[in-house]
Design a protein around this motif. Structure first.
Motif, mmCIF file in Angstrom:
data_model
loop_
_atom_site.group_PDB
_atom_site.id
_atom_site.type_symbol
_atom_site.label_atom_id
_atom_site.label_comp_id
_atom_site.label_asym_id
_atom_site.label_seq_id
_atom_site.Cartn_x
_atom_site.Cartn_y
_atom_site.Cartn_z
ATOM 1 N N VAL A 41 92.026 19.469 24.372
ATOM 2 C CA VAL A 41 90.971 20.125 23.586
ATOM 3 C C VAL A 41 89.770 20.399 24.486
ATOM 4 C CG1 VAL A 41 89.262 19.768 21.732
ATOM 5 C CG2 VAL A 41 91.677 19.240 21.318
ATOM 6 N N LYS A 42 89.466 19.465 25.382
ATOM 7 C CA LYS A 42 88.330 19.604 26.309
ATOM 8 C C LYS A 42 88.703 20.410 27.561
ATOM 9 C CE LYS A 42 86.446 15.180 24.863
ATOM 10 N NZ LYS A 42 86.293 13.766 25.199
ATOM 11 N N SER A 43 89.944 20.880 27.620
ATOM 12 C CA SER A 43 90.456 21.630 28.778
ATOM 13 C C SER A 43 90.343 20.835 30.079
ATOM 14 C CB SER A 43 89.751 22.982 28.917
ATOM 15 O OG SER A 43 90.002 23.771 27.772
ATOM 16 N N ASP A 44 90.583 19.535 29.991
ATOM 17 C CA ASP A 44 90.494 18.638 31.136
ATOM 18 C C ASP A 44 91.910 18.274 31.600
ATOM 19 O OD1 ASP A 44 90.088 16.579 32.960
ATOM 20 O OD2 ASP A 44 88.517 15.602 31.762
ATOM 21 N N SER A 45 92.445 19.076 32.518
ATOM 22 C CA SER A 45 93.833 18.884 32.952
ATOM 23 C C SER A 45 94.035 17.572 33.702
ATOM 24 C CB SER A 45 94.290 20.056 33.817
ATOM 25 O OG SER A 45 93.527 20.132 34.995
ATOM 26 N N LYS A 46 93.047 17.147 34.478
ATOM 27 C CA LYS A 46 93.178 15.886 35.221
ATOM 28 C C LYS A 46 93.270 14.700 34.269
ATOM 29 C CE LYS A 46 90.963 17.399 39.454
ATOM 30 N NZ LYS A 46 89.817 17.320 40.350
ATOM 31 N N GLN A 47 92.424 14.671 33.256
ATOM 32 C CA GLN A 47 92.443 13.567 32.309
ATOM 33 C C GLN A 47 93.708 13.608 31.451
ATOM 34 O OE1 GLN A 47 89.946 11.151 32.582
ATOM 35 N NE2 GLN A 47 91.506 10.038 31.467
ATOM 36 N N ALA A 48 94.164 14.807 31.125
ATOM 37 C CA ALA A 48 95.417 14.929 30.364
ATOM 38 C C ALA A 48 96.572 14.318 31.157
ATOM 39 C CB ALA A 48 95.698 16.393 30.037
ATOM 40 N N ALA A 49 96.603 14.555 32.457
ATOM 41 C CA ALA A 49 97.654 13.985 33.306
ATOM 42 C C ALA A 49 97.559 12.458 33.369
ATOM 43 C CB ALA A 49 97.597 14.586 34.703
ATOM 44 N N VAL A 50 96.330 11.937 33.434
ATOM 45 C CA VAL A 50 96.132 10.484 33.455
ATOM 46 C C VAL A 50 96.651 9.875 32.152
ATOM 47 C CG1 VAL A 50 94.379 8.653 33.396
ATOM 48 C CG2 VAL A 50 94.195 10.510 35.063
ATOM 49 N N TYR A 51 96.270 10.451 31.025
ATOM 50 C CA TYR A 51 96.723 9.932 29.737
ATOM 51 C C TYR A 51 98.228 10.090 29.566
ATOM 52 C CZ TYR A 51 91.851 9.464 28.226
ATOM 53 O OH TYR A 51 90.538 9.102 28.105
ATOM 54 N N ALA A 52 98.795 11.160 30.097
ATOM 55 C CA ALA A 52 100.249 11.345 30.032
ATOM 56 C C ALA A 52 100.952 10.249 30.836
ATOM 57 C CB ALA A 52 100.631 12.733 30.522
ATOM 58 N N SER A 53 100.384 9.874 31.972
ATOM 59 C CA SER A 53 100.948 8.768 32.766
ATOM 60 C C SER A 53 100.907 7.464 31.981
ATOM 61 C CB SER A 53 100.180 8.601 34.071
ATOM 62 O OG SER A 53 100.365 9.715 34.899
ATOM 63 N N GLU A 54 99.821 7.244 31.251
ATOM 64 C CA GLU A 54 99.715 6.040 30.421
ATOM 65 C C GLU A 54 100.767 6.051 29.317
ATOM 66 O OE1 GLU A 54 95.637 5.734 29.080
ATOM 67 O OE2 GLU A 54 94.899 5.538 31.136
ATOM 68 N N MET A 55 100.994 7.217 28.713
ATOM 69 C CA MET A 55 102.017 7.324 27.674
ATOM 70 C C MET A 55 103.402 7.087 28.272
ATOM 71 S SD MET A 55 102.629 10.356 24.926
ATOM 72 C CE MET A 55 103.695 10.099 23.523
ATOM 73 N N GLN A 56 103.622 7.591 29.465
ATOM 74 C CA GLN A 56 104.895 7.378 30.136
ATOM 75 C C GLN A 56 105.133 5.882 30.353
ATOM 76 O OE1 GLN A 56 105.480 9.779 33.637
ATOM 77 N NE2 GLN A 56 107.110 8.479 34.405
ATOM 78 N N ALA A 57 104.107 5.154 30.773
ATOM 79 C CA ALA A 57 104.230 3.707 30.984
ATOM 80 C C ALA A 57 104.554 2.998 29.668
ATOM 81 C CB ALA A 57 102.948 3.155 31.599
ATOM 82 N N THR A 58 103.911 3.417 28.585
ATOM 83 C CA THR A 58 104.196 2.840 27.269
ATOM 84 C C THR A 58 105.644 3.108 26.882
ATOM 85 O OG1 THR A 58 101.896 3.156 26.570
ATOM 86 C CG2 THR A 58 103.520 2.828 24.827
ATOM 87 N N LEU A 59 106.101 4.321 27.098
ATOM 88 C CA LEU A 59 107.482 4.691 26.759
ATOM 89 C C LEU A 59 108.500 3.917 27.586
ATOM 90 C CD1 LEU A 59 107.191 8.534 26.308
ATOM 91 C CD2 LEU A 59 108.226 6.956 24.665
#
Length: 152
Positions: A41-59
């Motif tokens: 939503v904030k158009s922050d691709s770097k932060q989106a990638a960081v959060y995606a990595s966190e989701m990957q770790a959870t998965l």
């Protein structure tokens, strides 16, 4: 007879524990997903990638989720992309998969809204009824509608 009763009691307890673990996993994944959505939503691709990595770790810690492999593939796409538009495209698939997880979950702590962007023909999840479109960010922030709601 006594052994049968003990077996049934153990089965019920383990089933309840399995269900609680599944709900905790769904809640953790939903939090990770919402972080990615908010970054888009904030158009922050770097932060989106960081959060995606966190989701990957959870998965990767997940043991009982039917959609685990498909979710892992979708979230890895968001993680590896550096271009915001490509992340948003990968997010479309992730959103559909996450809705399946949320829809089958019981015991969520908040309502979840399944929202739709008619311009992208894509869905996303939110815990707020107000539209904040992750596919266009500030360009078309309020474009979309609530299509379904999963009550807590």
């Amino acid at each position: 007879m006594k052994i049968l009763l003990i077996f049934l009691a153990a089965l019920l307890v383990s089933g309840a524990a399995f269900s609680q673990n599944q709900e905790a996993s769904a809640s953790a994944l939903l939090k990770n997903y919402l972080d990615i959505k908010d970054a888009l939503v904030k158009s922050d691709s770097k932060q989106a990638a960081v959060y995606a990595s966190e989701m990957q770790a959870t998965l990767e810690k997940e043991t009982s989720l039917n959609e685990k492999e498909a979710l892992l593939q979708a979230v890895q796409q968001v993680t590896k992309e550096k271009n915001i538009e490509k992340q948003r495209t990968a997010f479309m698939n992730l959103s559909t998969l996450m809705w399946n997880v949320v829809e089958s979950s019981e015991g969520l702590t908040q309502d979840v809204y399944y929202q739709y962007c008619p311009m992208k023909k894509a869905y996303w999840l939110s815990t707020e009824k107000a539209i904040k479109n992750p596919y266009y960010g500030s360009k078309m922030l309020t474009c979309g509608s609530v299509e379904a709601t999963k009550k807590k």
